[in-house]
Write a protein that holds these residues in place. Structure first.
Motif, PDB file in Angstrom:
ATOM      1  N   LYS A   1     -41.220 -75.117  17.407  1.00 49.20           N
ATOM      2  CA  LYS A   1     -40.478 -73.902  17.728  1.00 49.20           C
ATOM      3  C   LYS A   1     -40.166 -73.821  19.217  1.00 49.20           C
ATOM      4  CE  LYS A   1     -41.901 -70.020  15.922  1.00 49.20           C
ATOM      5  NZ  LYS A   1     -42.845 -68.972  15.481  1.00 49.20           N
ATOM      6  N   ALA A   2     -41.046 -74.424  20.054  1.00 47.01           N
ATOM      7  CA  ALA A   2     -40.824 -74.396  21.507  1.00 47.01           C
ATOM      8  C   ALA A   2     -39.573 -75.175  21.895  1.00 47.01           C
ATOM      9  CB  ALA A   2     -42.038 -74.974  22.233  1.00 47.01           C
TER      10      ALA A   2
ATOM     11  N   LEU B   1     -28.859 -71.987  17.002  1.00 46.40           N
ATOM     12  CA  LEU B   1     -27.504 -71.486  16.729  1.00 46.40           C
ATOM     13  C   LEU B   1     -27.530 -69.991  16.441  1.00 46.40           C
ATOM     14  CD1 LEU B   1     -25.969 -74.300  14.478  1.00 46.40           C
ATOM     15  CD2 LEU B   1     -25.120 -73.555  16.703  1.00 46.40           C
ATOM     16  N   TYR B   2     -28.503 -69.577  15.632  1.00 46.32           N
ATOM     17  CA  TYR B   2     -28.621 -68.157  15.276  1.00 46.32           C
ATOM     18  C   TYR B   2     -28.825 -67.301  16.520  1.00 46.32           C
ATOM     19  CZ  TYR B   2     -30.625 -63.825  13.495  1.00 46.32           C
ATOM     20  OH  TYR B   2     -30.887 -62.501  13.257  1.00 46.32           O
TER      21      TYR B   2
ATOM     22  N   SER C   1     -26.733 -68.286   9.027  1.00 39.47           N
ATOM     23  CA  SER C   1     -27.672 -68.917   9.968  1.00 39.47           C
ATOM     24  C   SER C   1     -29.035 -68.241   9.914  1.00 39.47           C
ATOM     25  CB  SER C   1     -27.109 -68.878  11.392  1.00 39.47           C
ATOM     26  OG  SER C   1     -26.869 -67.556  11.823  1.00 39.47           O
ATOM     27  N   PHE C   2     -29.059 -66.924   9.703  1.00 37.15           N
ATOM     28  CA  PHE C   2     -30.313 -66.181   9.576  1.00 37.15           C
ATOM     29  C   PHE C   2     -31.090 -66.686   8.363  1.00 37.15           C
ATOM     30  CE2 PHE C   2     -32.442 -62.142   8.059  1.00 37.15           C
ATOM     31  CZ  PHE C   2     -33.394 -62.100   9.068  1.00 37.15           C
ATOM     32  N   CYS C   3     -30.362 -66.876   7.266  1.00 33.49           N
ATOM     33  CA  CYS C   3     -30.966 -67.392   6.038  1.00 33.49           C
ATOM     34  C   CYS C   3     -31.498 -68.801   6.281  1.00 33.49           C
ATOM     35  CB  CYS C   3     -29.901 -67.407   4.948  1.00 33.49           C
ATOM     36  SG  CYS C   3     -30.518 -67.719   3.300  1.00 33.49           S
ATOM     37  N   GLY C   4     -30.702 -69.635   6.930  1.00 36.63           N
ATOM     38  CA  GLY C   4     -31.092 -71.017   7.185  1.00 36.63           C
ATOM     39  C   GLY C   4     -32.287 -71.149   8.096  1.00 36.63           C
ATOM     40  N   PHE C   5     -32.335 -70.355   9.172  1.00 32.57           N
ATOM     41  CA  PHE C   5     -33.439 -70.525  10.118  1.00 32.57           C
ATOM     42  C   PHE C   5     -34.764 -70.063   9.532  1.00 32.57           C
ATOM     43  CE2 PHE C   5     -33.669 -66.164  12.011  1.00 32.57           C
ATOM     44  CZ  PHE C   5     -35.015 -66.125  12.362  1.00 32.57           C
TER      45      PHE C   5
ATOM     46  N   ALA D   1     -38.624 -79.293  10.521  1.00 32.02           N
ATOM     47  CA  ALA D   1     -38.832 -78.702  11.844  1.00 32.02           C
ATOM     48  C   ALA D   1     -37.585 -78.857  12.705  1.00 32.02           C
ATOM     49  CB  ALA D   1     -40.039 -79.354  12.527  1.00 32.02           C
ATOM     50  N   THR D   2     -36.952 -80.041  12.647  1.00 34.73           N
ATOM     51  CA  THR D   2     -35.741 -80.301  13.434  1.00 34.73           C
ATOM     52  C   THR D   2     -34.590 -79.411  12.983  1.00 34.73           C
ATOM     53  OG1 THR D   2     -36.410 -82.606  13.747  1.00 34.73           O
ATOM     54  CG2 THR D   2     -34.092 -82.078  14.136  1.00 34.73           C
ATOM     55  N   LEU D   3     -34.398 -79.320  11.665  1.00 37.42           N
ATOM     56  CA  LEU D   3     -33.341 -78.445  11.132  1.00 37.42           C
ATOM     57  C   LEU D   3     -33.618 -76.986  11.490  1.00 37.42           C
ATOM     58  CD1 LEU D   3     -32.808 -80.068   7.617  1.00 37.42           C
ATOM     59  CD2 LEU D   3     -31.134 -79.967   9.474  1.00 37.42           C
ATOM     60  N   GLY D   4     -34.909 -76.604  11.418  1.00 38.19           N
ATOM     61  CA  GLY D   4     -35.288 -75.239  11.779  1.00 38.19           C
ATOM     62  C   GLY D   4     -34.946 -74.916  13.216  1.00 38.19           C
ATOM     63  N   VAL D   5     -35.227 -75.860  14.128  1.00 39.74           N
ATOM     64  CA  VAL D   5     -34.926 -75.649  15.553  1.00 39.74           C
ATOM     65  C   VAL D   5     -33.415 -75.542  15.774  1.00 39.74           C
ATOM     66  CG1 VAL D   5     -34.955 -76.779  17.819  1.00 39.74           C
ATOM     67  CG2 VAL D   5     -37.034 -76.708  16.444  1.00 39.74           C
TER      68      VAL D   5
END
Length: 306
Positions: A100-101, A161-162, A76-80, A152-156
């Motif tokens: 990010k908000a 989760l992370y 999850s760290f890698c993904g975010f 952006a959506t996947l990042g959020v």
């Protein structure tokens, strides 16, 4: 006075590093075309080297952990980091920051559905202006990109989760953030080493080992060092001040970063986007105020208890 000087220095380091990392990464993506995953790998590697030096100097003591305990966090760290960097690469800095908000509302949903945690009504209501502001900014962004919003959506989602898992793992394994990151960073680096050849060139034009100029190499290494400084300064500020100091300081950085995106990268900003930014910022401030009021109330109850 010396303590106040150290605090001021810590805040200034965090301010400079947090703002520089956004603009420097954006510069590397837009102006130099440096590959995204490769830059993330550099960040991970330098963060681990920095933490190795910190533990060698006695800043913290590593705790023995099993790889299987850290693997979900490393993924999850890698993904975010990858998806937030892709969001930065594909969106304007304003849209990137506001997306990010949305992490806060998503964390509330995850904790409510998956962990059965309850939140007061006033906390839930602050999520309305945050969400509305992000929608307004995205809808009126003249550089709107479906791919950028997907990143952006996947990042959020992955970041939320992370952050939920980090809190759970720190409690479960009885480790602090630096001890956890000490294991996550090299594991995530190894994952990226395997993934990068499938998505980005490694050698030749546009590859991490391509014919980059000396100035480009220096900029990439500087970006990695600044990424490490961001992580370290956040940990130091929270450990030496209070949540009030860090949260209010974070809102200040939020405004400066948006302003810098308009000035440095000529990111257009319409009136409706400005209203969206204001709406989101008001929601964030209200959320922070209520959460900190809850913390102070809990502390006073503990003090008053016989």
């Amino acid at each position: 006075m010396p303590a106040q000087g150290r605090l001021a220095a810590g805040l200034l380091v965090n301010l400079a590093a947090s703002i520089c990392i956004v603009f420097l990464n954006k510069w590397l993506y837009v102006r130099l075309g440096f590959p995204n995953l490769s830059l993330t790998l550099v960040h991970f590697a330098i963060t681990w080297l920095g933490l190795y030096l910190c533990q060698a100097l006695g800043a913290f003591s590593p705790k023995s952990l099993q790889p299987a305990q850290v693997l979900p966090l490393a993924l999850s760290f890698c993904g975010f980091v990858v998806f937030t960097n892709l969001s930065l690469q594909s969106n304007t800095i304003g849209t990137y920051q506001l997306a990010k908000a949305m992490t806060t509302p998503v964390i509330v949903v995850i904790q409510s559905l998956a962990y059965g945690k309850t939140f007061p009504l006033r906390i839930k209501l602050t999520l309305v202006p945050i969400t509305l502001g992000v929608f307004l900014n995205s809808y009126y962004d003249v550089k709107f990109s479906i791919l950028g919003m997907a990143f952006a959506t996947l990042g959020v989602l992955v970041t939320s989760l992370y952050q939920v898992w980090v809190g759970a793992k720190q409690h479960e394994l009885q480790v602090n953030s630096m001890q956890l990151l000490y294991y996550q960073a090299p594991m995530s680096s190894a994952m990226l080493l395997f993934i990068i050849p499938f998505f980005e060139p490694v050698f030749g034009e546009g590859g991490i080992f391509g014919p980059w100029t000396l100035s480009a190499v220096i900029m990439v290494l500087l970006s990695g060092i600044i990424a490490f400084m961001v992580n370290l300064s956040i940990y130091w500020i929270i450990g030496n001040t209070s949540p009030v100091t860090y949260n209010m300081f974070g809102h200040f950085k939020f405004c400066i970063t948006l302003l810098g995106g308009c000035l440095l990268f000529k990111d257009p900003l319409s009136v409706n986007q400005g209203l969206g930014i204001l709406c989101t910022l008001l929601g964030i401030l209200a959320y922070t105020h209520f959460k900190l009021s809850e913390q102070e109330s809990s502390k006073s109850k503990l003090v008053q208890r016989p």
